[in-house]
Design a protein around this motif. Structure first.
Motif, PDB file in Angstrom:
ATOM      1  N   MET A   1       0.649  -1.165  -0.047  1.00 56.24           N
ATOM      2  CA  MET A   1      -0.516  -0.030  -0.151  1.00 56.24           C
ATOM      3  C   MET A   1       0.465   1.313  -0.072  1.00 56.24           C
ATOM      4  O   MET A   1       1.245   1.024   0.407  1.00 56.24           O
ATOM      5  N   ASN A   2       0.350   2.135  -1.170  1.00 58.11           N
ATOM      6  CA  ASN A   2       1.709   3.247  -1.319  1.00 58.11           C
ATOM      7  C   ASN A   2       1.064   4.780   0.007  1.00 58.11           C
ATOM      8  O   ASN A   2      -0.385   4.744  -0.266  1.00 58.11           O
ATOM      9  N   LYS A   3       2.144   5.224   0.664  1.00 56.73           N
ATOM     10  CA  LYS A   3       1.998   5.971   1.703  1.00 56.73           C
ATOM     11  C   LYS A   3       1.259   7.418   1.556  1.00 56.73           C
ATOM     12  O   LYS A   3       2.152   8.021  -0.040  1.00 56.73           O
ATOM     13  N   LEU A   4       1.239   8.390   1.299  1.00 56.06           N
ATOM     14  CA  LEU A   4       0.768   9.695   0.701  1.00 56.06           C
ATOM     15  C   LEU A   4       1.297  10.126   1.708  1.00 56.06           C
ATOM     16  O   LEU A   4       2.132  10.227   2.762  1.00 56.06           O
ATOM     17  N   LYS A   5       2.857  11.105   0.894  1.00 52.43           N
ATOM     18  CA  LYS A   5       3.896  11.695   1.244  1.00 52.43           C
ATOM     19  C   LYS A   5       3.498  12.806   2.169  1.00 52.43           C
ATOM     20  O   LYS A   5       2.752  13.928   1.453  1.00 52.43           O
ATOM     21  N   PRO A   6       3.852  13.100   3.222  1.00 49.33           N
ATOM     22  CA  PRO A   6       3.574  14.117   4.599  1.00 49.33           C
ATOM     23  C   PRO A   6       4.272  15.438   3.724  1.00 49.33           C
ATOM     24  O   PRO A   6       5.669  15.351   3.462  1.00 49.33           O
ATOM     25  N   PHE A   7       3.677  16.144   3.866  1.00 50.35           N
ATOM     26  CA  PHE A   7       4.184  17.645   2.955  1.00 50.35           C
ATOM     27  C   PHE A   7       3.892  18.143   4.639  1.00 50.35           C
ATOM     28  O   PHE A   7       3.871  18.339   5.759  1.00 50.35           O
ATOM     29  N   PRO A   8       5.591  18.935   4.518  1.00 50.44           N
ATOM     30  CA  PRO A   8       5.913  19.768   5.522  1.00 50.44           C
ATOM     31  C   PRO A   8       5.358  20.930   6.397  1.00 50.44           C
ATOM     32  O   PRO A   8       4.431  21.002   5.556  1.00 50.44           O
ATOM     33  N   THR A   9       5.962  20.981   7.377  1.00 43.26           N
ATOM     34  CA  THR A   9       4.987  22.052   8.340  1.00 43.26           C
ATOM     35  C   THR A   9       5.670  23.186   7.768  1.00 43.26           C
ATOM     36  O   THR A   9       7.588  23.237   8.338  1.00 43.26           O
ATOM     37  N   PHE A  10       5.480  24.708   7.818  1.00 46.23           N
ATOM     38  CA  PHE A  10       5.958  25.258   7.699  1.00 46.23           C
ATOM     39  C   PHE A  10       5.980  26.709   9.065  1.00 46.23           C
ATOM     40  O   PHE A  10       5.227  26.755   9.550  1.00 46.23           O
ATOM     41  N   THR A  11       6.948  27.422   8.809  1.00 48.46           N
ATOM     42  CA  THR A  11       7.796  28.765   9.768  1.00 48.46           C
ATOM     43  C   THR A  11       7.443  29.472   8.776  1.00 48.46           C
ATOM     44  O   THR A  11       8.661  29.887   8.034  1.00 48.46           O
ATOM     45  N   LYS A  12       8.185  30.787  10.211  1.00 51.68           N
ATOM     46  CA  LYS A  12       8.821  32.103   9.419  1.00 51.68           C
ATOM     47  C   LYS A  12      10.248  31.535   8.898  1.00 51.68           C
ATOM     48  O   LYS A  12      10.202  32.569   8.244  1.00 51.68           O
ATOM     49  N   ASN A  13      10.771  31.132   9.279  1.00 52.60           N
ATOM     50  CA  ASN A  13      12.047  30.261   8.583  1.00 52.60           C
ATOM     51  C   ASN A  13      11.894  29.605   7.531  1.00 52.60           C
ATOM     52  O   ASN A  13      13.240  30.559   6.696  1.00 52.60           O
ATOM     53  N   ASP A  14      10.938  29.950   6.909  1.00 54.16           N
ATOM     54  CA  ASP A  14      10.832  29.636   5.444  1.00 54.16           C
ATOM     55  C   ASP A  14      10.219  30.805   4.147  1.00 54.16           C
ATOM     56  O   ASP A  14       9.390  30.350   3.489  1.00 54.16           O
ATOM     57  N   VAL A  15      10.686  31.453   4.917  1.00 55.23           N
ATOM     58  CA  VAL A  15      10.016  33.068   4.281  1.00 55.23           C
ATOM     59  C   VAL A  15      11.047  34.052   3.948  1.00 55.23           C
ATOM     60  O   VAL A  15      11.765  34.182   5.223  1.00 55.23           O
ATOM     61  N   LYS A  16      11.667  33.969   3.001  1.00 51.73           N
ATOM     62  CA  LYS A  16      12.886  34.911   2.157  1.00 51.73           C
ATOM     63  C   LYS A  16      12.060  36.403   2.917  1.00 51.73           C
ATOM     64  O   LYS A  16      11.498  36.537   1.293  1.00 51.73           O
ATOM     65  N   LEU A  17      12.231  37.722   3.547  1.00 49.85           N
ATOM     66  CA  LEU A  17      11.328  38.919   3.343  1.00 49.85           C
ATOM     67  C   LEU A  17      12.822  39.719   2.653  1.00 49.85           C
ATOM     68  O   LEU A  17      13.892  39.629   3.098  1.00 49.85           O
ATOM     69  N   THR A  18      12.547  40.150   1.359  1.00 53.42           N
ATOM     70  CA  THR A  18      13.434  41.597   1.030  1.00 53.42           C
ATOM     71  C   THR A  18      13.251  42.313   0.643  1.00 53.42           C
ATOM     72  O   THR A  18      13.946  43.309   0.982  1.00 53.42           O
ATOM     73  N   LYS A  19      12.068  42.608   0.749  1.00 56.49           N
ATOM     74  CA  LYS A  19      12.099  44.450   0.508  1.00 56.49           C
ATOM     75  C   LYS A  19      10.383  44.701   1.748  1.00 56.49           C
ATOM     76  O   LYS A  19       9.569  44.099   1.699  1.00 56.49           O
ATOM     77  N   THR A  20      10.976  45.625   2.426  1.00 62.58           N
ATOM     78  CA  THR A  20       9.460  45.983   3.266  1.00 62.58           C
ATOM     79  C   THR A  20       9.554  47.437   3.310  1.00 62.58           C
ATOM     80  O   THR A  20      10.784  48.925   3.482  1.00 62.58           O
ATOM     81  N   ALA A  21       8.606  48.385   2.141  1.00 63.08           N
ATOM     82  CA  ALA A  21       9.603  49.967   2.084  1.00 63.08           C
ATOM     83  C   ALA A  21       7.541  50.398   2.281  1.00 63.08           C
ATOM     84  O   ALA A  21       6.222  50.228   2.215  1.00 63.08           O
ATOM     85  N   PRO A  22       7.038  51.833   3.212  1.00 63.46           N
ATOM     86  CA  PRO A  22       6.101  52.679   3.811  1.00 63.46           C
ATOM     87  C   PRO A  22       5.670  52.636   2.361  1.00 63.46           C
ATOM     88  O   PRO A  22       6.522  53.871   1.215  1.00 63.46           O
ATOM     89  N   LEU A  23       4.671  52.524   1.794  1.00 67.68           N
ATOM     90  CA  LEU A  23       3.921  53.413   0.860  1.00 67.68           C
ATOM     91  C   LEU A  23       2.506  54.731   1.088  1.00 67.68           C
ATOM     92  O   LEU A  23       2.502  55.499   0.701  1.00 67.68           O
ATOM     93  N   TYR A  24       2.158  54.434   1.946  1.00 67.57           N
ATOM     94  CA  TYR A  24       0.880  55.476   2.796  1.00 67.57           C
ATOM     95  C   TYR A  24       0.899  55.855   4.348  1.00 67.57           C
ATOM     96  O   TYR A  24       1.545  54.382   4.748  1.00 67.57           O
ATOM     97  N   SER A  25       0.980  56.386   4.829  1.00 66.88           N
ATOM     98  CA  SER A  25       1.000  56.974   6.533  1.00 66.88           C
ATOM     99  C   SER A  25      -0.034  57.675   6.839  1.00 66.88           C
ATOM    100  O   SER A  25       0.064  59.168   6.379  1.00 66.88           O
ATOM    101  N   GLY A  26      -1.250  57.784   7.499  1.00 72.23           N
ATOM    102  CA  GLY A  26      -2.457  58.181   7.915  1.00 72.23           C
ATOM    103  C   GLY A  26      -3.080  58.304   9.283  1.00 72.23           C
ATOM    104  O   GLY A  26      -2.446  57.049   9.866  1.00 72.23           O
ATOM    105  N   PHE A  27      -4.452  57.334   9.121  1.00 76.97           N
ATOM    106  CA  PHE A  27      -4.696  56.488   9.991  1.00 76.97           C
ATOM    107  C   PHE A  27      -4.425  55.652   9.767  1.00 76.97           C
ATOM    108  O   PHE A  27      -4.481  54.484  11.175  1.00 76.97           O
ATOM    109  N   PHE A  28      -4.154  54.397   8.701  1.00 78.70           N
ATOM    110  CA  PHE A  28      -3.307  53.428   8.985  1.00 78.70           C
ATOM    111  C   PHE A  28      -1.895  53.309   8.163  1.00 78.70           C
ATOM    112  O   PHE A  28      -1.764  54.904   7.482  1.00 78.70           O
ATOM    113  N   GLU A  29      -1.000  52.586   7.927  1.00 77.37           N
ATOM    114  CA  GLU A  29      -0.233  52.824   7.375  1.00 77.37           C
ATOM    115  C   GLU A  29      -0.463  51.675   6.335  1.00 77.37           C
ATOM    116  O   GLU A  29      -0.786  50.200   5.929  1.00 77.37           O
TER     117      GLU A  29
END
Length: 211
Positions: free
Chosen positions: A1-29
């Motif tokens: 019987m073939n077992k389904l391949k388990p999918f990984p569990t991801f965290t913040k470490n599995d994200v590469k944040l390359t840029k954050t830049a402000p576009l607008y600042s008012g009542f909200f940002e």
């Protein structure tokens, strides 16, 4: 019987944040995010660009009187409902933004008094949720607050925040009718009320044990 391949569990470490830049600042940002992330089948995504609304985090409190078996709601105008609702005056639970270094329970008590004119006796934490994670970082913390509903009446709110807030008391059956009829159609109130209807006995037991 073939077992389904388990999918990984991801965290913040599995994200590469390359840029954050402000576009607008008012009542909200509004912030420009550029990033890549791991894929379930392996490898990394291409670079993704998203605009994210930064509006801070909030607390919302379902006010309940266990003696009278009544809820205390509020009604106020919401501009975000204007385009899609027959009436932009919404039935809600009291809520407010959490300021930096402010205790969540302090916000609960402050907002209950400012918006509904009531004093919270005891608080029970229900849950927290992300309001719309595809476009905002906002997390809402839901509590149930014990109050004396007989003291809840009138119009409240802060003038400098342009608030005009009407207190609405409701029995449990009335609140369920409002849910079923679509009179309550904002996320925090829906989630808080449905959670309470499932967990009411647990809340009552906790308050009874702490009497």
């Amino acid at each position: 019987m073939n077992k389904l391949k388990p999918f990984p569990t991801f965290t913040k470490n599995d994200v590469k944040l390359t840029k954050t830049a402000p576009l607008y600042s008012g009542f909200f940002e509004l912030i420009d995010y550029q990033f890549s992330h791991r894929l379930f089948d392996g490898g990394w995504s291409s670079s993704v660009k998203r605009e994210v609304l930064e509006r801070g985090h909030a607390v919302a409190v379902l006010l309940f009187d266990p003696i009278l078996d009544e809820f205390v709601f509020i009604e106020q105008f919401r501009i975000g409902a204007y385009a899609t609702s027959e009436s932009p005056w919404l039935i809600e639970i009291v809520a407010g933004m959490i300021e930096k270094d402010e205790a969540i329970e302090e916000v609960c008590r402050r907002e209950a008094f400012e918006e509904a004119g009531v004093t919270i006796k005891r608080l029970h934490k229900a849950l927290s949720y992300l309001s719309s994670p595809g476009g905002t970082t906002e997390r809402i913390h839901i509590y149930v607050g014990e109050v004396d509903a007989s003291t809840a009446h009138g119009v409240h709110g802060l003038d400098h925040e342009s608030e005009d807030i009407l207190v609405r008391r409701a029995t449990k059956l009335e609140a369920i009718d409002w849910l079923n009829e679509g009179k309550i159609d904002n996320a925090a109130t829906l989630i808080a009320l449905q959670w309470f209807l499932i967990n009411e006995q647990k809340v009552r037991n906790t308050w009874h044990e702490n009497t």
